[in-house]
Write a protein that holds these residues in place. Structure first.
Motif, PDB file in Angstrom:
ATOM      1  N   UNK A   1       0.819  -1.213   0.000  1.00  0.00           N
ATOM      2  CA  UNK A   1       0.000   0.000   0.000  1.00  0.00           C
ATOM      3  C   UNK A   1       0.857   1.270   0.000  1.00  0.00           C
ATOM      4  N   UNK A   2       1.757   1.470   0.999  1.00  0.00           N
ATOM      5  CA  UNK A   2       2.588   2.693   0.954  1.00  0.00           C
ATOM      6  C   UNK A   2       3.545   2.698  -0.233  1.00  0.00           C
ATOM      7  N   UNK A   3       3.979   1.492  -0.666  1.00  0.00           N
ATOM      8  CA  UNK A   3       4.909   1.434  -1.798  1.00  0.00           C
ATOM      9  C   UNK A   3       4.241   1.945  -3.065  1.00  0.00           C
ATOM     10  N   UNK A   4       3.011   1.538  -3.306  1.00  0.00           N
ATOM     11  CA  UNK A   4       2.332   1.990  -4.509  1.00  0.00           C
ATOM     12  C   UNK A   4       2.059   3.489  -4.452  1.00  0.00           C
ATOM     13  N   UNK A   5       1.761   4.007  -3.222  1.00  0.00           N
ATOM     14  CA  UNK A   5       1.579   5.464  -3.099  1.00  0.00           C
ATOM     15  C   UNK A   5       2.856   6.210  -3.418  1.00  0.00           C
ATOM     16  N   UNK A   6       3.953   5.747  -2.902  1.00  0.00           N
ATOM     17  CA  UNK A   6       5.242   6.387  -3.170  1.00  0.00           C
ATOM     18  C   UNK A   6       5.579   6.315  -4.650  1.00  0.00           C
ATOM     19  N   UNK A   7       5.341   5.140  -5.269  1.00  0.00           N
ATOM     20  CA  UNK A   7       5.637   4.966  -6.689  1.00  0.00           C
ATOM     21  C   UNK A   7       4.741   5.877  -7.536  1.00  0.00           C
ATOM     22  N   UNK A   8       3.440   5.946  -7.152  1.00  0.00           N
ATOM     23  CA  UNK A   8       2.516   6.791  -7.923  1.00  0.00           C
ATOM     24  C   UNK A   8       2.874   8.259  -7.837  1.00  0.00           C
ATOM     25  N   UNK A   9       3.227   8.729  -6.615  1.00  0.00           N
ATOM     26  CA  UNK A   9       3.608  10.131  -6.454  1.00  0.00           C
ATOM     27  C   UNK A   9       4.868  10.451  -7.261  1.00  0.00           C
ATOM     28  N   UNK A  10       5.833   9.549  -7.254  1.00  0.00           N
ATOM     29  CA  UNK A  10       7.059   9.796  -8.017  1.00  0.00           C
ATOM     30  C   UNK A  10       6.774   9.844  -9.514  1.00  0.00           C
ATOM     31  N   UNK A  11       5.910   8.943 -10.001  1.00  0.00           N
ATOM     32  CA  UNK A  11       5.561   8.974 -11.417  1.00  0.00           C
ATOM     33  C   UNK A  11       4.796  10.244 -11.765  1.00  0.00           C
ATOM     34  N   UNK A  12       3.867  10.672 -10.851  1.00  0.00           N
ATOM     35  CA  UNK A  12       3.132  11.927 -11.092  1.00  0.00           C
ATOM     36  C   UNK A  12       4.078  13.109 -11.107  1.00  0.00           C
ATOM     37  N   UNK A  13       5.056  13.091 -10.215  1.00  0.00           N
ATOM     38  CA  UNK A  13       6.031  14.183 -10.175  1.00  0.00           C
ATOM     39  C   UNK A  13       6.775  14.275 -11.506  1.00  0.00           C
ATOM     40  N   UNK A  14       7.156  13.121 -12.065  1.00  0.00           N
ATOM     41  CA  UNK A  14       7.855  13.129 -13.343  1.00  0.00           C
ATOM     42  C   UNK A  14       6.942  13.571 -14.482  1.00  0.00           C
ATOM     43  N   UNK A  15       5.680  13.169 -14.439  1.00  0.00           N
ATOM     44  CA  UNK A  15       4.765  13.504 -15.529  1.00  0.00           C
ATOM     45  C   UNK A  15       4.330  14.982 -15.479  1.00  0.00           C
ATOM     46  N   UNK A  16       3.986  15.505 -14.270  1.00  0.00           N
ATOM     47  CA  UNK A  16       3.387  16.840 -14.152  1.00  0.00           C
ATOM     48  C   UNK A  16       4.408  17.947 -13.915  1.00  0.00           C
TER      49      UNK A  16
END
Length: 594
Positions: free
Chosen positions: A398-413
């Motif tokens: 659960x926290x791993x996917x949140x961290x991964x999603x935030x990092x991917x969003x940071x790269x995209x946005x």
């Protein structure tokens, strides 16, 4: 007879001495001839050497000429000046060596004129270059006169060399012929001497042999009789001791029921002395009781057989009242001097074995139940471990996917708002999250190692080590570690994810356990010999074929306890549950990991 023998011996010795003296004289003559031929062969070699030296000296003069004509510097004339100084001495040596060879003397006079012409042509060009210029000297060179003279010199030297080579071959053949003749003469004379000496020796020995032969034959007959008598006594003693000292019970009994002998083992096991059981009837009555008549009939039938027979197992009663089980074997030994049949019977005490077999049967009746109980306990422990692993993996994801999603969003946005270093950090967060996701999945797989096999496939170790180094990039940069990989690395059969993690752990430990200086880690593969055999060999061969290896290629994969070595004096054992990550030598210097 004695006078005749003495005359024959004297004549033989005199003839042998005569042949020795003649052989010495002939050998001396041929030796002198061989030495003379060898001196002429050496003389021819000196002539050939002098011819080569003269031609080489002229080439040195040409070399000095060319150097001076091209440069105009006096130092390039040194080879020419050395040639001028030595050519006359070399030519005089040639004349002296060929004094007794008139054709070669004529060739030398022609060669002398040609050499003088060549030296004059060289001197002319040098003087023109020195007094005028290069063009004046080159005009003389371009006429080709010097080249023509040098060609003639080479032809004359070649002709003289060929003549000397013919002389050398002729003299070598004469020398070899002299050697062959000397060897043949020496061999023939030596053989004749040896033959005469053999005849003399034969004459001396013949009389002695005739006198000794009859005496020797008589002594041999007496000695043979004595040896036969001793051998017979020794054989009887050995047979008696073999019976008495044998580790198994042994009995010798005759057809009328008389027991001729029992050994110590029979007495020790049964407790009966020979005096207590002098007949088969006494033995059966004491050992078998009311079964006496049945056993007596079995023993009587033995005297009617001619082959070895296994009688089977019998229960006997010892003198102490103990019950034992003996396994009997008997064989017919022929007849005694009085015509009675003789049988030897041996026995093996199998009482302890029978008791052990009974205990094993009793243990087997309860073994299956104990196995079922233990299997149920192990299955329950495995179920608890798998349930716990699933819970931990779910909580980590659960926290791993949140961290991964935030990092991917940071790269995209917000990629445009980040510099290159910031983008690299964010991308490493994404990559590390993906790796951690794989590790969580591997954790789930690890919980099932006791009940499932790891799928194996062919993995390039260069790829696996490269992936491990990528995962350790941050740690390597932090510790300023130097990673040295000896490529190319061999291929391996392994579970890819587990193998990469093993390499990550090994390199990571090698980096961590170096203090006070920058870690230097070396990664290599080497082939070792491990004894083939053991449990699991057939299953490993199946995995090898399923991974794409050629049919029939069986990998040598015994069940070792491997050491995976990485880094500076780091040797780290790597195991996973009860399955060992191991390496074994393969064809083409590959390794197997399983």
């Amino acid at each position: 007879m004695k006078k005749s023998l003495t005359k024959q011996i004297t004549a033989g010795i005199g003839l042998a001495l005569t042949l020795l003296i003649a052989n010495a004289a002939i050998s001396y003559h041929h030796t002198q001839k061989i030495l003379e031929n060898e001196r002429w062969v050496s003389h021819t070699h000196r002539v050939l050497t002098a011819l080569e030296a003269t031609l080489s000296t002229l080439k040195d003069a040409e070399t000095g000429q060319r150097g001076y004509l091209l440069t105009g510097e006096e130092r390039y004339l040194e080879p020419y000046q050395r040639a001028i100084a030595s050519i006359n001495e070399q030519f005089a040596n040639l004349q002296q060596l060929t004094t007794n060879n008139y054709p070669q003397q004529q060739q030398l006079r022609k060669l002398k004129r040609a050499i003088d012409s060549k030296l004059a042509e060289i001197q002319e060009t040098i003087e023109l270059r020195r007094s005028r210029n290069l063009e004046a000297a080159l005009r003389v060179v371009k006429t080709g006169r010097g080249k023509q003279i040098m060609g003639g010199i080479r032809q004359q030297v070649a002709a003289m060399t060929e003549a000397e080579n013919r002389l050398l071959q002729l003299r070598s053949e004469e020398s070899q012929a002299s050697i062959n003749t000397a060897m043949l003469t020496f061999t023939a004379a030596t053989l004749a001497d040896l033959l005469l000496m053999a005849v003399v020796y034969y004459l001396v020995k013949r009389d002695r042999t005739l006198r000794d032969r009859e005496e020797k034959q008589q002594n041999q007959l007496l000695e043979q009789l004595d040896r036969d008598r001793q051998s017979l006594a020794l054989t009887e003693e050995r047979f008696r001791r073999a019976i008495l000292d044998a580790p198994l019970p042994i009995m010798l009994h005759a057809q009328d029921g008389e027991i001729l002998q029992i050994n110590r083992a029979w007495t020790e096991l049964s407790g009966y002395e020979h005096s207590e059981i002098p007949t088969i009837e006494d033995w059966t009555e004491k050992a078998y009781g009311n079964r006496k008549s049945l056993v007596q009939a079995d023993i009587d039938r033995l005297h009617q057989l001619n082959d070895r027979v296994s009688e089977g197992e019998y229960i006997i009663l010892t003198a102490s009242g103990e019950t034992q089980i003996w396994d009997f074997y008997s064989a017919h030994l022929g007849k005694l001097s009085d015509g009675r049949s003789l049988v030897i019977s041996t026995a093996i005490d199998v009482t302890a074995r029978k008791q052990a077999e009974a205990e094993i049967r009793m243990l087997n009746t309860t073994l299956e139940r104990r196995v079922e109980v233990r299997t149920a306990q192990l299955q329950a422990a495995n179920d608890e471990l798998e349930a716990f692993t699933y819970t931990v993996a779910h909580d980590l994801r659960a926290p791993l996917r949140g961290m991964q999603g935030l990092a991917e969003a940071l790269l995209e946005d917000y990629r445009d708002n980040l510099d290159d270093l910031g983008q690299e950090y964010a991308q490493q967060i994404v990559n590390s999250s993906e790796q951690l996701e794989e590790l969580i999945q591997d954790l789930l797989d690890y919980s099932r190692l006791g009940t499932a096999d790891l799928p194996l496939q062919i993995v390039e170790l260069d790829y696996a080590v490269g992936e491990a180094v990528k995962r350790l990039k941050t740690e390597i940069e932090k510790r300023h570690a130097q990673i040295s990989i000896r490529s190319p690395l061999p291929a391996a059969i392994a579970h890819p994810v587990t193998l990469i993690q093993v390499i990550v752990n090994s390199i990571g430990n090698a980096i961590k356990f170096v203090e006070g200086r920058e870690p230097q880690v070396q990664v290599w593969a080497e082939e070792i010999e491990i004894p083939i055999g053991g449990v699991g060999e057939t299953e490993t061969a199946r995995e090898w074929e399923r991974a794409g290896a050629p049919v029939g290629a069986v990998p040598p994969c015994p069940p070792p306890s491997p050491i995976v070595g990485v880094g500076e004096n780091a040797e780290l054992p790597v195991t996973a549950s009860e399955k060992t990550i191991a390496s074994c030598p393969l064809p083409a210097k590959q390794s197997v990991f399983g």
